[in-house]
Design a protein around this motif. Structure first.
Motif, PDB file in Angstrom:
ATOM      1  N   UNK A 221       0.649  -1.167   0.202  1.00 11.47           N
ATOM      2  CA  UNK A 221      -0.033   0.081  -0.069  1.00 11.47           C
ATOM      3  C   UNK A 221       0.751   1.469   0.039  1.00 11.47           C
ATOM      4  N   UNK A 222       2.136   1.163  -0.519  1.00 13.77           N
ATOM      5  CA  UNK A 222       2.888   2.461  -0.648  1.00 13.77           C
ATOM      6  C   UNK A 222       2.450   2.963  -1.921  1.00 13.77           C
ATOM      7  N   UNK A 223       2.653   4.455  -2.087  1.00 12.19           N
ATOM      8  CA  UNK A 223       2.353   5.025  -3.225  1.00 12.19           C
ATOM      9  C   UNK A 223       3.534   5.064  -4.264  1.00 12.19           C
ATOM     10  N   UNK A 224       4.817   5.202  -3.565  1.00 17.57           N
ATOM     11  CA  UNK A 224       5.936   4.977  -4.366  1.00 17.57           C
ATOM     12  C   UNK A 224       7.097   4.215  -3.569  1.00 17.57           C
ATOM     13  N   UNK A 225       7.970   3.579  -4.422  1.00 15.58           N
ATOM     14  CA  UNK A 225       9.055   2.900  -3.903  1.00 15.58           C
ATOM     15  C   UNK A 225      10.317   3.354  -4.414  1.00 15.58           C
ATOM     16  N   UNK A 226      11.343   3.451  -3.704  1.00 13.65           N
ATOM     17  CA  UNK A 226      12.563   4.184  -4.280  1.00 13.65           C
ATOM     18  C   UNK A 226      13.327   3.154  -5.098  1.00 13.65           C
ATOM     19  N   UNK A 227      14.310   3.452  -5.828  1.00 12.23           N
ATOM     20  CA  UNK A 227      15.141   2.464  -6.459  1.00 12.23           C
ATOM     21  C   UNK A 227      15.791   1.465  -5.747  1.00 12.23           C
ATOM     22  N   UNK A 228      16.156   1.989  -4.666  1.00 12.21           N
ATOM     23  CA  UNK A 228      16.970   1.016  -3.530  1.00 12.21           C
ATOM     24  C   UNK A 228      15.966  -0.405  -3.078  1.00 12.21           C
ATOM     25  N   UNK A 229      14.554   0.170  -2.786  1.00  5.75           N
ATOM     26  CA  UNK A 229      13.791  -0.751  -2.146  1.00  5.75           C
ATOM     27  C   UNK A 229      13.383  -1.696  -3.335  1.00  5.75           C
ATOM     28  N   UNK A 230      13.331  -1.160  -4.588  1.00  6.96           N
ATOM     29  CA  UNK A 230      12.940  -2.164  -5.624  1.00  6.96           C
ATOM     30  C   UNK A 230      14.028  -2.903  -5.969  1.00  6.96           C
ATOM     31  N   UNK A 231      15.465  -2.390  -6.050  1.00  9.97           N
ATOM     32  CA  UNK A 231      16.425  -3.304  -6.326  1.00  9.97           C
ATOM     33  C   UNK A 231      16.593  -4.331  -5.293  1.00  9.97           C
ATOM     34  N   UNK A 232      16.383  -4.061  -4.060  1.00 10.62           N
ATOM     35  CA  UNK A 232      16.707  -5.234  -3.053  1.00 10.62           C
ATOM     36  C   UNK A 232      15.646  -6.343  -3.127  1.00 10.62           C
ATOM     37  N   UNK A 233      14.396  -5.684  -3.120  1.00 15.72           N
ATOM     38  CA  UNK A 233      13.169  -6.532  -3.509  1.00 15.72           C
ATOM     39  C   UNK A 233      13.368  -7.723  -4.550  1.00 15.72           C
ATOM     40  N   UNK A 234      14.164  -7.217  -5.757  1.00 15.05           N
ATOM     41  CA  UNK A 234      14.292  -7.958  -7.007  1.00 15.05           C
ATOM     42  C   UNK A 234      15.756  -8.598  -6.755  1.00 15.05           C
ATOM     43  N   UNK A 235      16.514  -8.610  -5.608  1.00  8.18           N
ATOM     44  CA  UNK A 235      17.737  -8.857  -5.417  1.00  8.18           C
ATOM     45  C   UNK A 235      18.777  -8.652  -6.848  1.00  8.18           C
ATOM     46  N   UNK A 236      18.484  -7.518  -7.149  1.00  6.66           N
ATOM     47  CA  UNK A 236      19.492  -6.921  -8.409  1.00  6.66           C
ATOM     48  C   UNK A 236      20.136  -5.347  -8.023  1.00  6.66           C
TER      49      UNK A 236
END
Length: 110
Positions: A8-23
Motif C-alpha cells: 500500500x505504498x504510493x512510491x518505492x525508491x530504486x533501492x527498495x526495488x533493487x533489494x526486492x528483486x535482488x539485483x
C-alpha cells in the motif's frame, strides 16, 4: 517470485526495488531506460520513485528476461504484442505460486 515490499505504498525508491528483486540498482535504471512501459516519477533530487504499477511491470520484465531467458529486444516485442495477455498470465502464475506456498505451509504444519 515473491517480493518483499511494504504494501500500500504510493512510491518505492530504486533501492527498495533493487533489494526486492535482488539485483543492482543499475539494472533497474537500465531497464527504466530500455522499457517504455516503465514510467517512474522523479523527486526534486532526480531520484526515481516507482509506483505499484511500475513494480508490476518490473516483475513482468524480470520474469521475461531473468526467468524465461528473453533477450531485451525479445521482451520488448513480447510486451508490445501481447501486454494485456502476458500480464493476465503472469498474474495467474503469481496467484498460483502464492497458493502453492500457502498449501506447502499448511502441509508442513500437519
Amino acid at each position: 517470485m515473491h517480493l518483499e515490499l511494504a504494501p500500500n505504498k504510493r512510491y518505492y525508491s530504486i533501492g527498495e526495488i533493487a533489494k526486492a528483486f535482488d539485483v543492482n540498482a543499475s539494472l533497474i535504471r537500465f531497464w527504466d531506460k530500455e522499457f517504455d512501459i516503465l514510467k517512474p516519477k522523479k523527486n526534486a533530487k532526480g531520484n526515481r520513485m516507482f509506483t505499484p504499477e511500475d513494480v508490476k511491470n518490473l516483475q513482468l520484465i524480470y520474469h521475461l528476461v531473468k526467468e524465461r531467458g528473453f533477450t531485451l529486444e525479445g521482451a520488448k516485442t513480447h510486451l508490445k504484442e501481447g501486454q494485456k495477455k502476458t500480464l493476465d498470465k503472469f498474474d495467474i502464475i503469481n496467484k498460483l505460486e502464492t497458493i502453492k506456498a500457502q498449501l506447502t505451509t499448511i502441509k508442513n504444519q500437519l
